[in-house]
Scaffold this motif. Sequence first.
Motif, PDB file in Angstrom:
ATOM      1  N   ILE A 103       0.786  -1.062  -0.226  1.00  5.66           N
ATOM      2  CA  ILE A 103      -0.300  -0.039  -0.024  1.00  5.66           C
ATOM      3  C   ILE A 103       0.663   1.424  -0.010  1.00  5.66           C
ATOM      4  O   ILE A 103       0.617   1.968  -0.274  1.00  5.66           O
ATOM      5  N   LEU A 104       2.009   1.117   0.962  1.00  5.66           N
ATOM      6  CA  LEU A 104       3.187   2.312   0.666  1.00  5.66           C
ATOM      7  C   LEU A 104       3.401   2.717  -0.237  1.00  5.66           C
ATOM      8  O   LEU A 104       3.553   4.102  -1.084  1.00  5.66           O
ATOM      9  N   GLY A 105       3.879   1.458  -1.195  1.00 10.11           N
ATOM     10  CA  GLY A 105       4.684   1.804  -3.215  1.00 10.11           C
ATOM     11  C   GLY A 105       4.001   2.117  -3.569  1.00 10.11           C
ATOM     12  O   GLY A 105       3.888   2.463  -4.559  1.00 10.11           O
ATOM     13  N   LEU A 106       2.624   1.222  -3.579  1.00 12.32           N
ATOM     14  CA  LEU A 106       1.247   1.666  -4.758  1.00 12.32           C
ATOM     15  C   LEU A 106       1.598   3.201  -4.289  1.00 12.32           C
ATOM     16  O   LEU A 106       0.453   4.406  -5.149  1.00 12.32           O
ATOM     17  N   THR A 107       1.311   4.297  -3.462  1.00 13.08           N
ATOM     18  CA  THR A 107       0.921   5.269  -2.168  1.00 13.08           C
ATOM     19  C   THR A 107       1.689   6.050  -2.931  1.00 13.08           C
ATOM     20  O   THR A 107       1.255   7.436  -3.797  1.00 13.08           O
ATOM     21  N   LEU A 108       3.374   5.834  -2.443  1.00 14.58           N
ATOM     22  CA  LEU A 108       3.951   7.124  -3.271  1.00 14.58           C
ATOM     23  C   LEU A 108       4.193   7.072  -4.280  1.00 14.58           C
ATOM     24  O   LEU A 108       4.424   7.802  -5.832  1.00 14.58           O
ATOM     25  N   HIS A 109       4.078   5.679  -5.591  1.00  8.49           N
ATOM     26  CA  HIS A 109       4.549   5.281  -6.915  1.00  8.49           C
ATOM     27  C   HIS A 109       3.147   6.345  -7.611  1.00  8.49           C
ATOM     28  O   HIS A 109       3.762   7.326  -8.295  1.00  8.49           O
ATOM     29  N   PHE A 110       2.101   6.295  -7.196  1.00 10.81           N
ATOM     30  CA  PHE A 110       0.789   6.019  -8.224  1.00 10.81           C
ATOM     31  C   PHE A 110       0.607   8.753  -8.041  1.00 10.81           C
ATOM     32  O   PHE A 110       0.321   9.043  -8.772  1.00 10.81           O
ATOM     33  N   SER A 111       1.427   8.716  -6.535  1.00 12.47           N
ATOM     34  CA  SER A 111       0.630   9.886  -6.495  1.00 12.47           C
ATOM     35  C   SER A 111       2.162  11.096  -7.023  1.00 12.47           C
ATOM     36  O   SER A 111       1.331  12.055  -7.553  1.00 12.47           O
ATOM     37  N   ALA A 112       2.663   9.923  -7.776  1.00 12.83           N
ATOM     38  CA  ALA A 112       3.465  11.466  -8.640  1.00 12.83           C
ATOM     39  C   ALA A 112       3.127  11.798  -9.783  1.00 12.83           C
ATOM     40  O   ALA A 112       3.459  12.377 -10.289  1.00 12.83           O
ATOM     41  N   TYR A 113       2.246  10.555 -10.250  1.00 10.01           N
ATOM     42  CA  TYR A 113       2.460  10.770 -11.271  1.00 10.01           C
ATOM     43  C   TYR A 113       0.180  11.260 -11.647  1.00 10.01           C
ATOM     44  O   TYR A 113       0.387  12.855 -12.186  1.00 10.01           O
ATOM     45  N   MET A 114       0.053  10.643 -10.862  1.00 15.40           N
ATOM     46  CA  MET A 114      -1.791  11.874 -10.273  1.00 15.40           C
ATOM     47  C   MET A 114      -0.988  12.965  -9.856  1.00 15.40           C
ATOM     48  O   MET A 114      -2.344  14.273  -9.546  1.00 15.40           O
ATOM     49  N   ALA A 115      -0.009  13.232  -9.114  1.00 12.96           N
ATOM     50  CA  ALA A 115       0.555  15.302  -8.432  1.00 12.96           C
ATOM     51  C   ALA A 115       0.275  16.385  -9.891  1.00 12.96           C
ATOM     52  O   ALA A 115      -0.295  16.744  -9.976  1.00 12.96           O
ATOM     53  N   GLU A 116       0.983  15.317 -11.056  1.00 12.06           N
ATOM     54  CA  GLU A 116       0.776  16.394 -11.769  1.00 12.06           C
ATOM     55  C   GLU A 116      -0.558  15.907 -13.180  1.00 12.06           C
ATOM     56  O   GLU A 116      -0.486  17.300 -13.900  1.00 12.06           O
ATOM     57  N   SER A 117      -1.032  15.415 -12.803  1.00 12.91           N
ATOM     58  CA  SER A 117      -2.525  15.167 -13.702  1.00 12.91           C
ATOM     59  C   SER A 117      -2.963  15.764 -12.862  1.00 12.91           C
ATOM     60  O   SER A 117      -3.555  16.961 -13.194  1.00 12.91           O
ATOM     61  N   ILE A 118      -3.314  16.321 -11.600  1.00  9.43           N
ATOM     62  CA  ILE A 118      -4.718  17.031 -11.271  1.00  9.43           C
ATOM     63  C   ILE A 118      -3.432  18.535 -11.004  1.00  9.43           C
ATOM     64  O   ILE A 118      -4.682  19.806 -11.307  1.00  9.43           O
ATOM     65  N   ARG A 119      -2.353  18.962 -11.027  1.00 14.01           N
ATOM     66  CA  ARG A 119      -1.314  20.534 -10.710  1.00 14.01           C
ATOM     67  C   ARG A 119      -2.152  20.937 -12.506  1.00 14.01           C
ATOM     68  O   ARG A 119      -2.846  22.194 -13.157  1.00 14.01           O
ATOM     69  N   ALA A 120      -1.805  20.481 -13.684  1.00  8.66           N
ATOM     70  CA  ALA A 120      -2.631  20.193 -14.773  1.00  8.66           C
ATOM     71  C   ALA A 120      -3.905  20.602 -14.690  1.00  8.66           C
ATOM     72  O   ALA A 120      -4.581  21.566 -15.764  1.00  8.66           O
ATOM     73  N   ALA A 121      -4.819  19.672 -14.286  1.00 10.48           N
ATOM     74  CA  ALA A 121      -6.566  20.296 -14.226  1.00 10.48           C
ATOM     75  C   ALA A 121      -6.275  21.509 -13.516  1.00 10.48           C
ATOM     76  O   ALA A 121      -7.355  22.521 -13.453  1.00 10.48           O
ATOM     77  N   ILE A 122      -5.341  21.797 -12.305  1.00 15.09           N
ATOM     78  CA  ILE A 122      -6.021  23.096 -11.863  1.00 15.09           C
ATOM     79  C   ILE A 122      -5.382  24.422 -12.569  1.00 15.09           C
ATOM     80  O   ILE A 122      -6.352  25.154 -12.356  1.00 15.09           O
ATOM     81  N   VAL A 123      -4.233  23.911 -13.115  1.00 18.70           N
ATOM     82  CA  VAL A 123      -3.624  25.183 -14.521  1.00 18.70           C
ATOM     83  C   VAL A 123      -4.498  25.511 -15.470  1.00 18.70           C
ATOM     84  O   VAL A 123      -4.557  27.047 -16.219  1.00 18.70           O
ATOM     85  N   GLY A 124      -5.393  24.108 -16.058  1.00 21.52           N
ATOM     86  CA  GLY A 124      -6.083  24.612 -16.661  1.00 21.52           C
ATOM     87  C   GLY A 124      -7.103  25.307 -16.451  1.00 21.52           C
ATOM     88  O   GLY A 124      -8.861  25.532 -17.696  1.00 21.52           O
ATOM     89  N   ILE A 125      -7.453  25.400 -15.754  1.00 28.62           N
ATOM     90  CA  ILE A 125      -8.869  26.462 -15.453  1.00 28.62           C
ATOM     91  C   ILE A 125      -8.783  27.894 -15.601  1.00 28.62           C
ATOM     92  O   ILE A 125      -7.665  28.781 -15.405  1.00 28.62           O
ATOM     93  N   ASP A 126      -9.722  28.561 -16.122  1.00 32.76           N
ATOM     94  CA  ASP A 126      -9.712  30.136 -16.954  1.00 32.76           C
ATOM     95  C   ASP A 126      -9.132  31.171 -15.658  1.00 32.76           C
ATOM     96  O   ASP A 126     -10.182  30.782 -14.737  1.00 32.76           O
ATOM     97  N   ARG A 127      -7.568  31.678 -15.612  1.00 30.51           N
ATOM     98  CA  ARG A 127      -7.734  32.411 -15.296  1.00 30.51           C
ATOM     99  C   ARG A 127      -8.070  33.797 -14.603  1.00 30.51           C
ATOM    100  O   ARG A 127      -8.277  34.260 -13.458  1.00 30.51           O
ATOM    101  N   SER A 128      -9.198  34.015 -15.110  1.00 30.53           N
ATOM    102  CA  SER A 128     -10.469  35.048 -15.157  1.00 30.53           C
ATOM    103  C   SER A 128     -10.837  34.876 -14.154  1.00 30.53           C
ATOM    104  O   SER A 128     -12.017  35.716 -12.892  1.00 30.53           O
TER     105      SER A 128
END
Length: 216
Positions: free
Chosen positions: A88-113
């Motif tokens: 569980i620890l390995g899955l958490t750390l490994h996949f959180s590294a990928y998911m973080a970039e996906s979530i970041r991209a989704a956040i950044v994609g929100i209209d700045r206005s």
Amino acid sequence: MMGLAPILLKYLPLTLEMAAAGMLCALVLASLLAIIRVLRIPVLNGATLLFISFFRGTPLLVQLFLFYYGLPQVLAILTQVNGITATILGLTLHFSAYMAESIRAAIVGIDRSQTEAALSIGMTNAQLMRRIILPQATRVAVPTLMNYFIDMIKSTSLAFTLGVTELMGATQKEASGSFLYFEAFLVVAIIYWVVVETLSLLQRWLEKRLNKAFVR
């Protein structure tokens, strides 16, 4: 071959439980990492980049061995960690590294206005993130996150290398004991396939549900 299915299915709940626990923990950690990346918090941002680089740049199997076999030699307290916890620890750390970039991209994609409008009426950054950014980012990120969950379920098959008798571990034991290697691995392949297809249907339903308000 049909007699193997009921035996192997008894171990499916453990596989799903490890994946679900890993997904929940990874989602929380990935969200924190993504927010740190978006806000570019000093020191933490650099540490986050290093974390993401390491866990995306090394194989999951190596990470599992490191947590289960390597770290206990350095930190004696970790000798109490069992194979399930290490997985569980390995899955958490490994996949959180990928998911973080996906979530970041989704956040950044929100209209700045929208951010500018919210700040102009006196919202704090925390309110902005909670009420405006994250709800919209969730809609964008859900399909990708569901794909990671599917990958996580398949990745639990590595847990047998740590001595965990989950779906793949049970298959190995049944195949070795009966010498029905083809039958055992065919049955487990079908089980994984059915689980993945079921989740894929759920993913498509969620996408339609989340996008319903945006379809004209």
